[in-house]
Write an enzyme that holds these catalytic residues in place. Structure first.
Site, PDB file in Angstrom:
ATOM      1  N   GLY A   1       1.994  -2.085   4.787  1.00 21.88           N
ATOM      2  CA  GLY A   1       1.947  -2.982   6.049  1.00 21.88           C
ATOM      3  C   GLY A   1       2.818  -4.213   5.425  1.00 21.88           C
TER       4      GLY A   1
ATOM      5  CB  SER B   1       3.954  -0.400   0.819  1.00 24.55           C
ATOM      6  OG  SER B   1       4.729  -1.267   1.592  1.00 24.55           O
ATOM      7  CB  ALA B   2       1.043  -4.179   1.840  1.00 30.32           C
TER       8      ALA B   2
ATOM      9  CG  HIS C   1       9.317  -0.795   0.016  1.00 30.87           C
ATOM     10  ND1 HIS C   1       8.755   0.679   0.358  1.00 30.87           N
ATOM     11  CD2 HIS C   1       8.299  -1.546   0.236  1.00 30.87           C
ATOM     12  CE1 HIS C   1       7.645   0.376   0.869  1.00 30.87           C
ATOM     13  NE2 HIS C   1       7.279  -0.803   0.845  1.00 30.87           N
TER      14      HIS C   1
ATOM     15  CD  GLU D   1      10.848   3.171  -0.762  1.00 28.43           C
ATOM     16  OE1 GLU D   1      10.110   2.969  -1.396  1.00 28.43           O
ATOM     17  OE2 GLU D   1      10.755   2.773   0.563  1.00 28.43           O
TER      18      GLU D   1
END
Length: 259
Positions: free
Chosen positions: A109, A142-143, A179, A215
């Site tokens: 997020g 991700s985060a 990413h 990714e």
């Protein structure tokens, strides 16, 4: 690769005669790829990472606004994989939830929102203790991968809130750029590329390496060994050097220790 950032990290996390850190990390670029379900692309790695000893994971959904929906998605997936899941936002005592956890999963997020909440709830020292000293497995996507590193200075996210510090959990002494995108040679867009932004970061003095995770790629860290897993290459940026490409299976252990 001697530098202040690395020596500060080693001083912070290594005590005399204690040996290598017992850290076990699975740091994923993204939890969901195009055309696939949540964590579908890394199911095998998740199962191998947690194994059968882990029965229950603690999920941290603070990077998204709708924590209930995020926890529901994660719970459904982990239960299918054979693990019970507790979401920390449902606990009346988040610190105690971390203290009792046997594995931690931090979702993606907004990285700034995630790190601010971890600081606001005084969870940074508790998570560090569990991962770096108790040795429980930590998975981030991700985060959740960003905050596992030395800082969030190479996140792609918009700073919608301001955390107490950009310094993060510091499980590894370098930055990761989840990413990571290669420049589109056919694009007429004149904005900065991801590589240009990382190179700008390295224009600042004493900045650590940055590992660009495309990714479908992820980094497995076990003690002082780090290995690139997944479907795609990673791009490594070392200050003052030409970026290099690395295939899945590449050994990044040299980034963890003072060479």
């Amino acid at each position: 690769m001697n530098s202040t950032w690395l020596h500060d990290f080693l001083k912070l996390h290594y005590a005399a005669n204690e040996g290598p850190l017992p850290r076990r990390l699975l740091l994923v670029s993204k939890s969901q790829l195009h055309g696939e379900g949540y964590l579908q692309h890394c199911e095998d790695q998740v199962l191998s990472f947690f194994g059968r000893k882990v029965k229950r994971v603690l999920f941290i959904p603070y990077a998204l606004h709708d924590r209930d929906a995020y926890a529901k998605t994660a719970r459904e997936k982990f239960e299918k994989l054979g693990y019970d899941l507790d979401s920390i936002h449902e606990s009346s005592d988040p610190v105690e939830a971390v203290r009792k956890s046997e594995a931690i999963v931090v979702g993606g997020g907004n990285t700034f929102r995630l790190l601010k909440t971890l600081y606001d709830l005084n969870l940074i020292p508790e998570i560090r203790k569990k991962v770096l000293h108790a040795g429980i497995p930590y998975m981030g996507s991700s985060a959740g991968t960003n905050v596992a590193t030395i800082s969030i200075r190479t996140t792609n996210d918009v700073p919608i809130v301001y955390p107490l510090s950009f310094e993060a959990l510091g499980f590894v002494p370098f930055n990761i750029n989840p990413h990571y995108l290669d420049p589109d040679v056919n694009s007429t867009h004149m904005g900065e590329t991801r590589e240009e932004r990382i190179l700008q970061y390295h224009e600042e003095p004493d900045t650590p390496p940055v590992l660009g995770l495309r990714e479908g790629s992820m980094l497995l860290v076990e003690g002082n060994k780090a290995t690139l897993l997944g479907r795609n290459k990673a791009r490594l940026f070392l200050r003052g050097q030409t970026p290099t490409e690395h295939e899945p299976g590449a050994d990044f252990s040299f980034l963890l220790t003072d060479s």
